[in-house]
Design a protein around this motif. Structure first.
Motif, PDB file in Angstrom:
ATOM      1  N   ALA A 163       0.807  -1.221   0.000  1.00  0.00           N
ATOM      2  CA  ALA A 163       0.000   0.000   0.000  1.00  0.00           C
ATOM      3  C   ALA A 163       0.838   1.269   0.000  1.00  0.00           C
ATOM      4  CB  ALA A 163      -0.932   0.004   1.214  1.00  0.00           C
ATOM      5  N   ASP A 164       2.093   1.180   0.456  1.00  0.00           N
ATOM      6  CA  ASP A 164       2.923   2.382   0.521  1.00  0.00           C
ATOM      7  C   ASP A 164       4.404   1.985   0.490  1.00  0.00           C
ATOM      8  OD1 ASP A 164       3.585   1.538   3.183  1.00  0.00           O
ATOM      9  OD2 ASP A 164       1.777   2.527   3.923  1.00  0.00           O
ATOM     10  N   GLU A 165       5.275   3.002   0.512  1.00  0.00           N
ATOM     11  CA  GLU A 165       6.715   2.753   0.411  1.00  0.00           C
ATOM     12  C   GLU A 165       7.266   2.041   1.637  1.00  0.00           C
ATOM     13  OE1 GLU A 165       8.856   6.270  -0.539  1.00  0.00           O
ATOM     14  OE2 GLU A 165       7.877   6.550  -2.491  1.00  0.00           O
ATOM     15  N   GLU A 166       6.686   2.296   2.792  1.00  0.00           N
ATOM     16  CA  GLU A 166       7.139   1.599   4.000  1.00  0.00           C
ATOM     17  C   GLU A 166       6.928   0.096   3.871  1.00  0.00           C
ATOM     18  OE1 GLU A 166       6.367   1.541   8.856  1.00  0.00           O
ATOM     19  OE2 GLU A 166       5.387   3.039   7.592  1.00  0.00           O
ATOM     20  N   LEU A 167       5.776  -0.297   3.335  1.00  0.00           N
ATOM     21  CA  LEU A 167       5.515  -1.724   3.129  1.00  0.00           C
ATOM     22  C   LEU A 167       6.396  -2.283   2.021  1.00  0.00           C
ATOM     23  CD1 LEU A 167       1.640  -1.953   3.563  1.00  0.00           C
ATOM     24  CD2 LEU A 167       3.392  -3.010   4.994  1.00  0.00           C
ATOM     25  N   GLN A 168       6.710  -1.474   1.031  1.00  0.00           N
ATOM     26  CA  GLN A 168       7.643  -1.928  -0.007  1.00  0.00           C
ATOM     27  C   GLN A 168       8.985  -2.298   0.619  1.00  0.00           C
ATOM     28  OE1 GLN A 168       8.072   0.693  -3.384  1.00  0.00           O
ATOM     29  NE2 GLN A 168       5.867   0.990  -3.588  1.00  0.00           N
ATOM     30  N   ARG A 169       9.454  -1.459   1.534  1.00  0.00           N
ATOM     31  CA  ARG A 169      10.725  -1.762   2.221  1.00  0.00           C
ATOM     32  C   ARG A 169      10.595  -3.029   3.055  1.00  0.00           C
ATOM     33  NH1 ARG A 169      10.709   3.960   2.733  1.00  0.00           N
ATOM     34  NH2 ARG A 169       9.747   3.828   4.809  1.00  0.00           N
ATOM     35  N   TYR A 170       9.464  -3.195   3.714  1.00  0.00           N
ATOM     36  CA  TYR A 170       9.238  -4.390   4.533  1.00  0.00           C
ATOM     37  C   TYR A 170       9.329  -5.658   3.680  1.00  0.00           C
ATOM     38  CZ  TYR A 170       6.704  -7.839   7.356  1.00  0.00           C
ATOM     39  OH  TYR A 170       6.352  -8.977   8.033  1.00  0.00           O
ATOM     40  N   TYR A 171       8.652  -5.665   2.543  1.00  0.00           N
ATOM     41  CA  TYR A 171       8.644  -6.859   1.698  1.00  0.00           C
ATOM     42  C   TYR A 171       9.979  -7.044   0.970  1.00  0.00           C
ATOM     43  CZ  TYR A 171       3.690  -7.078   2.703  1.00  0.00           C
ATOM     44  OH  TYR A 171       2.483  -7.180   3.345  1.00  0.00           O
ATOM     45  N   ARG A 172      10.669  -5.958   0.724  1.00  0.00           N
ATOM     46  CA  ARG A 172      11.988  -6.083   0.094  1.00  0.00           C
ATOM     47  C   ARG A 172      12.938  -6.843   1.023  1.00  0.00           C
ATOM     48  NH1 ARG A 172      12.385  -1.099  -1.182  1.00  0.00           N
ATOM     49  NH2 ARG A 172      11.300  -1.368  -3.165  1.00  0.00           N
ATOM     50  N   ASP A 173      12.783  -6.635   2.316  1.00  0.00           N
ATOM     51  CA  ASP A 173      13.599  -7.363   3.297  1.00  0.00           C
ATOM     52  C   ASP A 173      13.219  -8.838   3.363  1.00  0.00           C
ATOM     53  OD1 ASP A 173      14.984  -5.082   3.970  1.00  0.00           O
ATOM     54  OD2 ASP A 173      13.728  -4.607   5.710  1.00  0.00           O
ATOM     55  N   ARG A 174      12.109  -9.186   2.745  1.00  0.00           N
ATOM     56  CA  ARG A 174      11.652 -10.587   2.719  1.00  0.00           C
ATOM     57  C   ARG A 174      11.727 -11.173   1.310  1.00  0.00           C
ATOM     58  NH1 ARG A 174      10.627  -7.688   6.529  1.00  0.00           N
ATOM     59  NH2 ARG A 174      10.336  -8.468   8.653  1.00  0.00           N
ATOM     60  N   ARG A 175      12.723 -10.681   0.565  1.00  0.00           N
ATOM     61  CA  ARG A 175      13.135 -11.234  -0.732  1.00  0.00           C
ATOM     62  C   ARG A 175      12.170 -10.919  -1.874  1.00  0.00           C
ATOM     63  NH1 ARG A 175      17.545 -13.911  -0.218  1.00  0.00           N
ATOM     64  NH2 ARG A 175      17.423 -14.794  -2.309  1.00  0.00           N
ATOM     65  N   PHE A 176      11.309  -9.943  -1.704  1.00  0.00           N
ATOM     66  CA  PHE A 176      10.483  -9.471  -2.812  1.00  0.00           C
ATOM     67  C   PHE A 176      11.218  -8.368  -3.552  1.00  0.00           C
ATOM     68  CE2 PHE A 176       7.371 -11.570  -0.198  1.00  0.00           C
ATOM     69  CZ  PHE A 176       6.385 -12.013  -1.073  1.00  0.00           C
ATOM     70  N   VAL A 177      10.955  -8.256  -4.844  1.00  0.00           N
ATOM     71  CA  VAL A 177      11.541  -7.188  -5.652  1.00  0.00           C
ATOM     72  C   VAL A 177      10.426  -6.455  -6.390  1.00  0.00           C
ATOM     73  CG1 VAL A 177      13.703  -8.472  -5.969  1.00  0.00           C
ATOM     74  CG2 VAL A 177      11.887  -8.650  -7.700  1.00  0.00           C
ATOM     75  N   ASN A 178      10.701  -5.230  -6.807  1.00  0.00           N
ATOM     76  CA  ASN A 178       9.746  -4.501  -7.633  1.00  0.00           C
ATOM     77  C   ASN A 178       9.499  -5.302  -8.907  1.00  0.00           C
ATOM     78  OD1 ASN A 178       9.894  -2.490  -5.706  1.00  0.00           O
ATOM     79  ND2 ASN A 178      11.293  -1.217  -6.884  1.00  0.00           N
ATOM     80  N   ALA A 179       8.228  -5.505  -9.266  1.00  0.00           N
ATOM     81  CA  ALA A 179       7.949  -6.419 -10.374  1.00  0.00           C
ATOM     82  C   ALA A 179       6.848  -5.954 -11.318  1.00  0.00           C
ATOM     83  CB  ALA A 179       7.578  -7.805  -9.825  1.00  0.00           C
ATOM     84  N   PHE A 180       5.868  -5.230 -10.807  1.00  0.00           N
ATOM     85  CA  PHE A 180       4.746  -4.819 -11.638  1.00  0.00           C
ATOM     86  C   PHE A 180       4.585  -3.308 -11.544  1.00  0.00           C
ATOM     87  CE2 PHE A 180       3.939  -9.156 -10.175  1.00  0.00           C
ATOM     88  CZ  PHE A 180       3.798  -9.804 -11.388  1.00  0.00           C
ATOM     89  N   TYR A 181       4.261  -2.700 -12.664  1.00  0.00           N
ATOM     90  CA  TYR A 181       4.286  -1.247 -12.754  1.00  0.00           C
ATOM     91  C   TYR A 181       3.023  -0.721 -13.423  1.00  0.00           C
ATOM     92  CZ  TYR A 181       9.158  -2.515 -12.042  1.00  0.00           C
ATOM     93  OH  TYR A 181      10.308  -3.063 -11.547  1.00  0.00           O
ATOM     94  N   ARG A 182       2.730   0.545 -13.148  1.00  0.00           N
ATOM     95  CA  ARG A 182       1.641   1.228 -13.843  1.00  0.00           C
ATOM     96  C   ARG A 182       1.977   2.718 -13.893  1.00  0.00           C
ATOM     97  NH1 ARG A 182      -3.356   1.054  -9.412  1.00  0.00           N
ATOM     98  NH2 ARG A 182      -2.369   2.337  -7.804  1.00  0.00           N
TER      99      ARG A 182
END
Length: 405
Positions: A109-128
């Protein structure tokens, strides 16, 4: 806890966390709840953390992959920051690694959660990308301006075609007969399966049931669906719309031609003359011939993130889609230090495991892990060509929409 108690407990936690209506949450769980596709933490008879996984197909009519959409990730406030959600994600990843799903994905939902999931091996993948139009914007006038650039005969043909398009709007299930709904779902599926040689990507492929749920979700959330048909009674465009206080958002638009694009947006704008209009677009085949506005040259924002479960299947998908690919990469498994070489050539992929004593130290140091490969594969569609020139691996062009987010 039995299955019904688990479902009800997860629904309660979802509502308390995201404040969605009972009708919305019931719609999601009735459509997608599967006891084999959930992870939860129970303490003293209560579910204090949970996530729901929904399988989706990606690709086209020729080649497909299975992805797993993680939604409703929620933890009771009293139990946050104890690593519970991270543990649920790891448990699911471990269970699903050999399940036929190639990757997991989610929408932060936001950049803070992006950082959280990045620490759990997720990467940016889908864009709009988002395009905004003022309340005074005139889509009919813009269409006329575009037509005036055409040869007079072509202009007249297109103008007559535009004039014969009929636009309709729907605000509830009651207004949409099943036969009409199937026309819309069939059209969207046709657009998603559209596969020109110049557009090979990892786009989502919705089933009829998934699209029916997306239509219901639009109405439950207070939205409208607009669509247009031509003189042959064929659908040429569909738009999912939600009107807020300050602007109206077109969060998914599928059109077959420029005329349908302008007619649909013009119809939406006419219904909300005092509001600005926000249009989301995705790096996919959903819009045709709009002055190349939706080419990979556009700037895209991060919409979703992904974590690889089966790298071989993803590279195989890409190799089968792109017979021109020719590369060799070395990937390391950080859990067991096994090295795997992937070689793509002539539309096929070959993998082989290597012993560390048969590989030079430099090669070991240069080997990538799954997350590094994922960041390369799922990179922005408008990124420069440096990575592709060095590694000869093009971006997957991942695309998701109508995700009940």
């Amino acid at each position: 806890m039995n299955e019904i108690e688990i479902k009800e407990g997860m629904m309660r936690l979802w509502k308390e966390t995201f404040h969605d209506s009972e009708e919305y949450v019931r719609l999601v769980f009735d459509a997608f709840f599967n006891i084999e596709m959930v992870e939860y933490e129970e303490i003293d008879g209560n579910i204090v953390a949970a996530l729901l996984a929904v399988p989706y197909y990606f690709g086209n009519s020729s080649h497909q992959l299975k992805g797993l959409y993680l939604c409703g990730l929620s933890t009771d406030p009293a139990y946050r920051k104890h690593g519970i959600m991270g543990g649920l994600i790891e448990r699911l990843a471990s269970r699903m690694k050999n399940s036929g799903h190639s990757f997991m994905f989610l929408i932060p939902a936001d950049e803070e959660l992006q950082r959280y999931y990045r620490d759990r091996r997720f990467v940016n993948a889908f864009y709009r990308s988002v395009e905004r139009f003022t309340s005074s914007h005139d889509f009919a006038l813009e269409n006329l301006h575009v037509l005036n650039k055409e040869d007079s005969r072509i202009k007249n043909i297109k103008q007559r075609y535009c004039e014969r398009l009929i636009c309709r709007r729907i605000s509830s299930d009651e207004e949409l007969p099943l036969s009409e709904a199937r026309l819309l779902t069939d059209y969207i599926q046709k657009r998603e399966n559209y596969r020109p040689d110049s557009c090979r990507h990892l786009g989502i492929l919705h089933t009829t049931c998934e699209l029916m749920t997306a239509i219901k979700e639009c109405f439950v959330s207070g939205g409208r669906i607009y669509y247009c048909i031509n003189s042959d009674d064929k659908v040429t465009g569909v738009g999912f719309v939600y009107a807020g206080n300050d602007e109206v958002t077109v969060y998914c638009l599928h059109v077959s031609d420029r005329c349908s694009y302008y007619r649909l947006l013009g119809e939406i704008k006419n219904d909300y003359p005092d509001l600005g209009l926000k249009l989301y677009s995705y790096p996919i085949r959903n819009i045709i011939g709009i002055d190349n506005k939706y080419s990979p040259a556009r700037n895209y924002e991060v919409y979703g993130m992904a974590r690889i479960l089966n790298l071989y299947e993803i590279l195989k998908f890409q190799a089968e889609e792109r017979h021109d690919l020719k590369y060799s990469i070395l990937v390391k498994n950080e859990e067991n230090n096994i090295l795997t070489r992937f070689v793509a050539e002539n539309g096929s992929l070959v993998s082989s495991q290597l012993k560390t004593d048969t590989v030079s130290q430099n090669q070991i140091l240069e080997a990538m892990d799954d997350r590094e490969v994922a960041s390369i594969l799922f990179r922005r569609p408008d990124s420069d060509h440096i990575v592709e020139e060095v590694l000869e691996i093009p971006p997957l062009g991942g695309s998701i929409n109508l995700m009940l987010d």
